[in-house]
Design a protein around this motif. Structure first.
Motif, PDB file in Angstrom:
ATOM      1  N   ARG A 114      36.061  35.596  39.197  1.00 56.08           N
ATOM      2  CA  ARG A 114      37.239  36.245  38.625  1.00 56.08           C
ATOM      3  C   ARG A 114      36.805  37.233  37.558  1.00 56.08           C
ATOM      4  O   ARG A 114      35.701  37.136  37.011  1.00 56.08           O
ATOM      5  CB  ARG A 114      38.233  35.232  38.076  1.00 56.08           C
ATOM      6  CG  ARG A 114      37.714  34.390  36.948  1.00 56.08           C
ATOM      7  CD  ARG A 114      38.697  33.251  36.624  1.00 56.08           C
ATOM      8  NE  ARG A 114      38.231  32.476  35.499  1.00 56.08           N
ATOM      9  CZ  ARG A 114      38.683  32.609  34.264  1.00 56.08           C
ATOM     10  NH1 ARG A 114      39.629  33.464  33.982  1.00 56.08           N
ATOM     11  NH2 ARG A 114      38.208  31.864  33.294  1.00 56.08           N
ATOM     12  N   THR A 115      37.674  38.165  37.268  1.00 51.26           N
ATOM     13  CA  THR A 115      37.381  39.188  36.277  1.00 51.26           C
ATOM     14  C   THR A 115      38.507  39.236  35.268  1.00 51.26           C
ATOM     15  O   THR A 115      39.682  39.271  35.643  1.00 51.26           O
ATOM     16  CB  THR A 115      37.227  40.570  36.945  1.00 51.26           C
ATOM     17  OG1 THR A 115      36.167  40.484  37.909  1.00 51.26           O
ATOM     18  CG2 THR A 115      36.896  41.641  35.923  1.00 51.26           C
ATOM     19  N   VAL A 116      38.153  39.223  33.994  1.00 55.18           N
ATOM     20  CA  VAL A 116      39.122  39.342  32.908  1.00 55.18           C
ATOM     21  C   VAL A 116      38.834  40.654  32.201  1.00 55.18           C
ATOM     22  O   VAL A 116      37.683  40.956  31.884  1.00 55.18           O
ATOM     23  CB  VAL A 116      39.018  38.154  31.920  1.00 55.18           C
ATOM     24  CG1 VAL A 116      39.951  38.337  30.742  1.00 55.18           C
ATOM     25  CG2 VAL A 116      39.273  36.836  32.629  1.00 55.18           C
ATOM     26  N   ARG A 117      39.880  41.432  31.972  1.00 50.40           N
ATOM     27  CA  ARG A 117      39.748  42.718  31.276  1.00 50.40           C
ATOM     28  C   ARG A 117      40.495  42.641  29.953  1.00 50.40           C
ATOM     29  O   ARG A 117      41.624  42.172  29.902  1.00 50.40           O
ATOM     30  CB  ARG A 117      40.311  43.847  32.125  1.00 50.40           C
ATOM     31  CG  ARG A 117      39.513  44.060  33.383  1.00 50.40           C
ATOM     32  CD  ARG A 117      40.101  45.198  34.221  1.00 50.40           C
ATOM     33  NE  ARG A 117      39.224  45.477  35.339  1.00 50.40           N
ATOM     34  CZ  ARG A 117      38.192  46.314  35.306  1.00 50.40           C
ATOM     35  NH1 ARG A 117      37.934  46.974  34.200  1.00 50.40           N
ATOM     36  NH2 ARG A 117      37.430  46.490  36.365  1.00 50.40           N
ATOM     37  N   ARG A 118      39.845  43.109  28.916  1.00 49.59           N
ATOM     38  CA  ARG A 118      40.457  43.153  27.586  1.00 49.59           C
ATOM     39  C   ARG A 118      40.450  44.600  27.131  1.00 49.59           C
ATOM     40  O   ARG A 118      39.395  45.228  27.064  1.00 49.59           O
ATOM     41  CB  ARG A 118      39.673  42.286  26.608  1.00 49.59           C
ATOM     42  CG  ARG A 118      39.739  40.828  26.982  1.00 49.59           C
ATOM     43  CD  ARG A 118      39.175  39.950  25.895  1.00 49.59           C
ATOM     44  NE  ARG A 118      39.420  38.575  26.229  1.00 49.59           N
ATOM     45  CZ  ARG A 118      38.471  37.686  26.475  1.00 49.59           C
ATOM     46  NH1 ARG A 118      37.217  38.035  26.406  1.00 49.59           N
ATOM     47  NH2 ARG A 118      38.778  36.450  26.779  1.00 49.59           N
ATOM     48  N   PRO A 163      44.764  40.297  27.029  1.00 51.32           N
ATOM     49  CA  PRO A 163      43.780  40.292  28.127  1.00 51.32           C
ATOM     50  C   PRO A 163      44.507  40.007  29.438  1.00 51.32           C
ATOM     51  O   PRO A 163      45.504  39.299  29.470  1.00 51.32           O
ATOM     52  CB  PRO A 163      42.832  39.142  27.765  1.00 51.32           C
ATOM     53  CG  PRO A 163      43.089  38.833  26.343  1.00 51.32           C
ATOM     54  CD  PRO A 163      44.475  39.275  26.040  1.00 51.32           C
ATOM     55  N   HIS A 164      44.006  40.562  30.511  1.00 52.14           N
ATOM     56  CA  HIS A 164      44.610  40.278  31.803  1.00 52.14           C
ATOM     57  C   HIS A 164      43.532  40.034  32.844  1.00 52.14           C
ATOM     58  O   HIS A 164      42.439  40.577  32.768  1.00 52.14           O
ATOM     59  CB  HIS A 164      45.548  41.421  32.239  1.00 52.14           C
ATOM     60  CG  HIS A 164      44.833  42.724  32.456  1.00 52.14           C
ATOM     61  ND1 HIS A 164      44.494  43.550  31.407  1.00 52.14           N
ATOM     62  CD2 HIS A 164      44.405  43.325  33.573  1.00 52.14           C
ATOM     63  CE1 HIS A 164      43.888  44.628  31.887  1.00 52.14           C
ATOM     64  NE2 HIS A 164      43.805  44.513  33.191  1.00 52.14           N
ATOM     65  N   GLU A 165      43.884  39.177  33.771  1.00 51.83           N
ATOM     66  CA  GLU A 165      42.969  38.837  34.842  1.00 51.83           C
ATOM     67  C   GLU A 165      43.302  39.688  36.047  1.00 51.83           C
ATOM     68  O   GLU A 165      44.474  39.908  36.354  1.00 51.83           O
ATOM     69  CB  GLU A 165      43.133  37.346  35.186  1.00 51.83           C
ATOM     70  CG  GLU A 165      41.857  36.736  35.650  1.00 51.83           C
ATOM     71  CD  GLU A 165      41.927  35.236  35.693  1.00 51.83           C
ATOM     72  OE1 GLU A 165      41.605  34.688  36.751  1.00 51.83           O
ATOM     73  OE2 GLU A 165      42.271  34.614  34.667  1.00 51.83           O
ATOM     74  N   GLU A 166      42.260  40.211  36.703  1.00 53.60           N
ATOM     75  CA  GLU A 166      42.505  41.024  37.885  1.00 53.60           C
ATOM     76  C   GLU A 166      43.187  40.190  38.943  1.00 53.60           C
ATOM     77  O   GLU A 166      42.829  39.038  39.160  1.00 53.60           O
ATOM     78  CB  GLU A 166      41.189  41.608  38.415  1.00 53.60           C
ATOM     79  CG  GLU A 166      40.681  42.700  37.530  1.00 53.60           C
ATOM     80  CD  GLU A 166      39.454  43.392  38.097  1.00 53.60           C
ATOM     81  OE1 GLU A 166      38.921  42.984  39.147  1.00 53.60           O
ATOM     82  OE2 GLU A 166      39.022  44.365  37.474  1.00 53.60           O
ATOM     83  N   SER A 218      46.232  39.227  38.743  1.00 56.41           N
ATOM     84  CA  SER A 218      47.333  38.425  38.184  1.00 56.41           C
ATOM     85  C   SER A 218      48.445  39.309  37.680  1.00 56.41           C
ATOM     86  O   SER A 218      48.363  40.488  37.605  1.00 56.41           O
ATOM     87  CB  SER A 218      46.832  37.556  37.039  1.00 56.41           C
ATOM     88  OG  SER A 218      46.267  38.326  36.005  1.00 56.41           O
TER      89      SER A 218
END
Length: 153
Positions: free
Chosen positions: A137-141, A148-151, A153
């Motif tokens: 999974r990838t989390v972007r901040r 922060p959001h998860e790709e 989601s």
């Protein structure tokens, strides 16, 4: 991720001391037989820590200047002591130079529980996370303009 760890010979592990505080010495990691291995010198303190509490993390060496263009890499898991003479001899024979195996008397096979890569893309901090048995999974901040959001989601 493997290339990130193989880029420099020395890495930065963290294990737990008897009192629960972290120990952060230098370490060499080796990829062999499709697995990750930790070799340690005789009677090193980290080699004494791991049989008592096998949990550890290793951060890949950031190189000179403390940063690399390919981000930061970290692995975590359990270090399983290898004491049987047959796998020790096989490891020594296969590892060869430049690994100074003759200096090592403690060998640990890694059971991964987490792999994390952190980097910057544009103005976002991007954290890639993998745990065994789960999809990556990838989390972007962002730059502070939202949570922060998860790709996906």
């Amino acid at each position: 991720m493997r290339r990130r760890f193989e880029k420099y010979p020395h890495q930065v592990p963290a294990a737990l001391r008897k009192d629960g505080s972290p120990r952060v010495p230098g370490l060499e990691v080796t990829f062999l037989f499709g697995e990750l291995w930790l070799g340690m010198m005789p009677n090193s303190l980290k080699a004494r820590d791991l049989p008592r509490d096998p949990r550890f993390n290793v951060r890949a060496n950031p190189g000179s200047g403390g940063t690399t263009g390919d981000g930061d890499a970290r692995i975590g898991g359990r270090a399983v002591a290898v004491t049987d003479a047959t796998p020790l001899a096989r490891f020594a024979a296969e590892a060869g130079p430049p690994l100074p195996f003759h200096l090592f008397r403690h060998l640990f096979r890694v059971e991964l529980s987490e792999v994390v890569r952190t980097g910057v893309e544009g103005e976002e901090l991007v954290v890639g996370i993998w745990h065994p048995g789960r999809p990556p999974r990838t989390v972007r901040r962002g730059n502070g303009d939202g949570p922060p959001h998860e790709e996906g989601s």
